[in-house]
Design an enzyme around this catalytic site. Structure first.
Site, PDB file in Angstrom:
ATOM      1  N   THR A 315       0.830  -1.206   0.000  1.00 20.79           N
ATOM      2  CA  THR A 315       0.000   0.000   0.000  1.00 20.79           C
ATOM      3  C   THR A 315       0.864   1.256   0.000  1.00 20.79           C
ATOM      4  O   THR A 315       0.620   2.194  -0.770  1.00 20.79           O
ATOM      5  CB  THR A 315      -0.929   0.002   1.219  1.00 20.79           C
ATOM      6  OG1 THR A 315      -1.764  -1.160   1.176  1.00 20.79           O
ATOM      7  CG2 THR A 315      -1.798   1.246   1.228  1.00 20.79           C
ATOM      8  N   ASP A 330      -4.005  -4.198  -3.025  1.00 23.64           N
ATOM      9  CA  ASP A 330      -3.780  -5.493  -2.368  1.00 23.64           C
ATOM     10  C   ASP A 330      -4.190  -6.732  -3.149  1.00 23.64           C
ATOM     11  O   ASP A 330      -3.537  -7.754  -3.021  1.00 23.64           O
ATOM     12  CB  ASP A 330      -4.509  -5.500  -1.021  1.00 23.64           C
ATOM     13  CG  ASP A 330      -4.058  -6.624  -0.110  1.00 23.64           C
ATOM     14  OD1 ASP A 330      -2.832  -6.783   0.086  1.00 23.64           O
ATOM     15  OD2 ASP A 330      -4.917  -7.354   0.411  1.00 23.64           O
ATOM     16  N   ARG A 395      -4.953  -0.623  11.877  1.00 23.77           N
ATOM     17  CA  ARG A 395      -5.350  -0.609  10.464  1.00 23.77           C
ATOM     18  C   ARG A 395      -6.309   0.527  10.175  1.00 23.77           C
ATOM     19  O   ARG A 395      -6.975   1.060  11.070  1.00 23.77           O
ATOM     20  CB  ARG A 395      -6.060  -1.924  10.104  1.00 23.77           C
ATOM     21  CG  ARG A 395      -5.169  -3.151  10.158  1.00 23.77           C
ATOM     22  CD  ARG A 395      -4.453  -3.343   8.849  1.00 23.77           C
ATOM     23  NE  ARG A 395      -3.543  -4.477   8.879  1.00 23.77           N
ATOM     24  CZ  ARG A 395      -2.958  -4.974   7.797  1.00 23.77           C
ATOM     25  NH1 ARG A 395      -3.197  -4.437   6.615  1.00 23.77           N
ATOM     26  NH2 ARG A 395      -2.129  -5.983   7.890  1.00 23.77           N
TER      27      ARG A 395
END
Length: 625
Positions: A315, A330, A395
């Protein structure tokens, strides 16, 4: 007298619906609404007085044609029926998240704590044992069919008793109409509904709802624990169980059951696993754990893929170059027309996130983004991205619309550059090396990297070296050779080149004084690779690693000169002898790992990987052509 039909309230009116419309096996479940009434949803309406939430929401050719009943709403409220929120928009989700106690951060994103599970639990993943062509073993543990069926019944009942559930309808692989999967995710958590809206492409019209049934249905029941796990022969109360179906590609449907864990990454990677099963079995579609970018000039020959496990920089490196546009960060498919994004959003790690080094990710954290397991100041809402108080695996999920420099269509042409990202915790591998086609297949099958702390349960603070086939073994239902054969054919047919890029340590192992290669340096190396700055013969061959290490890296940015001591990893160690011993140890690990592929017809590729019992780079030749 025939019993009354279950009641459903949809946009445009309430209707009676045959039980078969809900499920061929569903029974009516009467639960309690958390507010004692019915909550109207923003999109395809509301909800439902009944159902074990089956995988088949309708039947081929059937639509709601039953008579309307103006008295349905009060009857539904009086019955105490559970509420089903379907396809909520962000505004409606945000209200429910606030109701549930989620914190709004200073950047506008909501923040959730997933509890004990702050990463995936791969040891609790199972596949139903009658699914064909599965690569059985530690990655895909077999589950008996009757166990899956029993768990499904219990999960359905649990969700029916939750008071309210959330149903998301959308697509995986929406950028490719020929290969997309229609998916439905049913969960008891509003924030997981939010996660799905971020990560997949929503069906914001009635088209998907008119289909006979989705290709894949996910039931996420975080609060449900399998108390009978010992009787079922499972490891724990937690489970991620996949029924891949006889043929998930349009002719059958798949089901995923998730219980005992709130970690939303299980939903994301469960869907990816189904794509990895359904599409490569066609023989012409390669699904890949990689990011993808294309030059902003829209040059069809400028597509690049970034392979790598979580924490290796997919990323970060795919979103940080203003000269290139993001296709996805991803998961991708590669068919006869080019590459396409499987997802509709990004799921980035936030540990030590810095707006100076990762401006694109930082800017994406705003309203409608969803933070997981980060430290947030109670009063100010400021996020401490350096904190490991909850987990190193903090995250953020956000829709691709939060990325300014993106490809709106989610697809592009055939890749010409393949970058294999590895996080080498030993400090042995060079920051960059060009690979031959045979070396590319070897390193693709090997998938060497380090599991970065926090991405899975049971990992400590130090990175753990690992080999993960195709840079994503945990998500491969088929044998890695199936994906490798597809990659070999596509590289050959489209003239793609491959490169090994180490985003890990240099100067020593991570536990003994080595230092992590900084993001700016790796960005410069990647830019040079994409410009062809590594495509030359001025190299030093290291026979143990069996790699041609560049002596110089050229770039159009004259200010980005890479030090030769960085390019040659042995030069950054205080002791050359220590380096060579570490290199020999790592080579032995590669050799041992690759033994598993010798019997599968890939034995000849062993000659193109690291070697044991050979000299160091001092005894090799250096080309200056």
């Amino acid at each position: 007298m025939r019993p009354p039909l279950p009641l459903v309230l949809l946009r445009g009116g309430a209707r009676r619906v045959p039980t078969a419309f809900l499920s061929t096996t569903a029974a009516v479940v009467k639960g309690k609404s958390p507010r004692g009434g019915v909550v109207c949803t923003e999109k395809f309406g509301v909800a439902v007085g009944a159902t074990h939430l089956p995988g088949t929401w309708g039947r081929p050719g059937k639509t709601l044609k039953d008579e309307e009943d103006d008295e349905v709403l009060p009857r539904l409220i009086a019955a105490g029926a559970p509420v089903v929120h379907r396809n909520l928009d962000y505004a409606a989700i945000r209200k429910l998240e606030r109701r549930d106690g989620l914190q709004c951060t200073a950047q506008g994103a909501m923040a959730v704590d997933t509890g004990v599970f702050t990463g995936r639990s791969p040891q609790d993943k199972y596949v139903v044992d009658d699914c064909p062509d599965v690569w059985w073993g530690a990655v895909n543990q077999p589950m008996e069919r009757h166990v899956f069926d029993e768990l499904q019944t219990k999960v359905h009942a649990h969700l029916g008793d939750c008071g309210e559930v959330f149903v998301f309808d959308g697509y995986a692989g929406a950028a490719s109409p020929a290969h997309r999967l229609r998916i439905r995710v049913v969960t008891s958590e509003a924030w997981q509904h939010h996660f799905c809206r971020n990560m997949f492409v929503s069906a914001d019209d009635d088209d998907l709802l008119k289909q006979s049934r989705p290709d894949l249905t996910v039931y996420a029941a975080p609060a449900f624990k399998n108390r009978d796990f010992r009787r079922h022969g499972l490891r724990s109360e937690t489970f991620v169980a996949l029924d891949l179906g006889a043929d998930t590609d349009r002719q059958g449907s798949s089901t995923i059951l998730i219980g005992g864990t709130h970690y939303a990454g299980e939903i994301k990677k469960g869907v990816f696993s189904v794509m990895n099963y359904a599409k490569p079995r066609r023989g012409d579609v390669l699904t890949m754990h990689c990011a993808a970018t294309v030059a902003s000039s829209d040059d069809p020959q400028s597509v690049a893929l970034f392979f790598g496990l979580s924490g290796t920089g997919k990323t970060t490196l795919s979103t940080g170059d203003p000269r290139r546009s993001l296709i996805g960060d991803d998961e991708h498919g590669w068919d006869d027309d080019g590459v396409w994004n499987i997802e509709g959003g990004c799921y980035a790690k936030t540990l030590n996130l810095d707006p100076r080094s990762e401006p694109s990710i930082y800017a994406a954290i705003k309203r409608n983004a969803l933070l997981e397991n980060v430290a947030v100041a109670e009063k100010s809402g400021v996020v401490d991205y350096a904190s490991r108080a909850k987990t190193p695996n903090g995250r953020v999920s956000y829709p691709l619309t939060h990325v300014e420099n993106r490809v709106p269509e989610g697809r592009a042409g055939h890749p010409t550059k393949l970058l294999f990202l590895t996080c080498d915790a030993f400090g042995v591998l060079p920051p960059v090396a060009r690979l031959t086609p045979d070396q590319a297949l070897y390193h693709f099958l090997s998938g060497f990297t380090a599991k970065v702390a926090g991405t899975e349960r049971g990992l400590g603070d130090a990175p753990t070296p690992t080999f993960s086939a195709c840079f994503g073994a945990a998500f491969l239902p088929l044998h890695p050779a199936r994906y490798a054969e597809l990659l070999r054919g596509k590289m050959r047919d489209h003239g793609a080149s491959a490169y090994l890029v180490n985003t890990g340590w240099i100067g020593g192992p991570s536990s003994k004084g080595g230092r992590r290669i900084d993001i700016a340096t790796t960005r410069n190396l990647v830019a040079a690779v994409l410009e062809g700055g590594v495509d030359h013969d001025d190299v030093t061959h290291h026979p143990v690693l069996n790699l041609d290490v560049p002596n110089v890296v050229t770039s159009s940015d004259s200010s980005s000169v890479i030090d030769a001591n960085l390019l040659h990893p042995w030069a950054s160690w205080s002791s050359r002898d220590d380096y060579e011993r570490a290199a020999a140890d790592l080579a032995a690990m590669f050799v041992d790992n690759f033994e598993q592929y010798v019997a599968d017809g890939f034995g000849s590729y062993a000659a193109h990987g690291p070697q044991v019992g050979v000299g160091s780079a001092d005894s090799s030749s250096s080309s200056q052509e």
